[in-house]
Motif scaffolding. Sequence first.
Motif, short mmCIF file in Angstrom:
data_model
loop_
_atom_site.label_atom_id
_atom_site.label_comp_id
_atom_site.label_asym_id
_atom_site.label_seq_id
_atom_site.Cartn_x
_atom_site.Cartn_y
_atom_site.Cartn_z
N GLY A 29 65.35 59.56 3.97
CA GLY A 29 65.88 60.54 3.10
C GLY A 29 65.17 61.92 3.40
N GLN A 51 63.63 61.23 8.55
CA GLN A 51 64.87 61.62 8.15
C GLN A 51 65.73 60.08 7.79
N ASP A 94 67.49 61.46 -3.26
CA ASP A 94 67.68 61.28 -1.76
C ASP A 94 67.32 60.10 -0.97
N TYR A 95 66.11 59.78 -1.68
CA TYR A 95 65.17 58.66 -1.10
C TYR A 95 65.78 57.59 -1.37
N ARG A 123 64.91 65.73 4.37
CA ARG A 123 65.78 66.67 5.05
C ARG A 123 64.89 67.99 5.23
N MET A 129 62.17 65.61 0.29
CA MET A 129 63.07 64.78 -0.34
C MET A 129 62.97 64.64 -1.71
N ARG A 178 68.97 56.57 -2.06
CA ARG A 178 70.14 56.56 -1.30
C ARG A 178 69.66 56.13 0.22
N ALA A 179 69.07 56.91 0.77
CA ALA A 179 68.76 56.94 2.20
C ALA A 179 67.99 55.61 2.51
N SER A 180 67.08 55.17 1.61
CA SER A 180 66.41 54.13 2.09
C SER A 180 66.87 52.72 1.85
#
Lengths: 79, 191
Positions: free
Chosen positions: B151, B148, B170-171, B153, B166, B173-175
């Motif tokens: 990224g 999580q 998403d990846y 979900r 993901m 942004r999250a990483s």
Amino acid sequence: MNNNQRLFASFATALNLSPEQVHDELAYNSIPQWDSVAHMGLIAQLEQEFGVMLDTDDIIDMSSLAKAREILARHGVGF
Amino acid sequence: MPKLPDQIQAFAVRLLRLQQGHIEQVRQWRNHPAVAQHMLSQGYISPEQQQAWFERIQTAADRRYYLIHWRDQACGFASVTSTDSVPLTQAEDLEAAIYFAPDSPLRGNLLAFAPALALNDACFAQLPAQRLLARVKPDNQAALRFNQAMGYRQIGEENGLILLAMNAADYQRASQSIRALLNRPGRGAVA
């Protein structure tokens, strides 16, 4: 609060531990709460609390509370 | 045609395509209780089974396996497989997974993200993959949190496993924050 107390409080906050669970020998992989995600949060917490910026080697080497104190001391934090 | 390289190097780790000389080490890790407990099948893998598996994957276009190295030390295993046996070069969905050796210095450390990011980056950059998937046992909270943070979900459950997915956006942004930490200069670096 002195720097040692701030260090212990930072660990308790970042790893979601009670104060009794925090001690010098506390090390990653010794408790389930200290995993790779928590390790990242711990770095952020310590940097904010002590106003330092740790380098990659510091981050990788930070494998216990005692080691964290040693690393912070190298960055000028007095204990 | 885009394809995964035999060697992926990023964030201070190196992923080397699995070779014959690696498989006994991997088998020992995989049979270790600390690793096996999180696997879909818990059974003991014999040297013969491992050898047969390795021979099977030599010609498989739908999967790729790597040995993770940090500071020239082998310390984990990484895999990418497509769903429905579609070749990696054509699959829109890929399943990426890693596990670490029981005594790996990367376990429980921020650096655990390094091989995962290296592998994910290669999948999104070198292959036409639109999504990465992961299947995690519900009791493996560390793996869920780990995925999580990168990224992933949760998109459902499948045969008692939690299914995560993901896309590249998403990846990325999250990483971002993980990358920032991993990309910091080492000690003694000149700014």
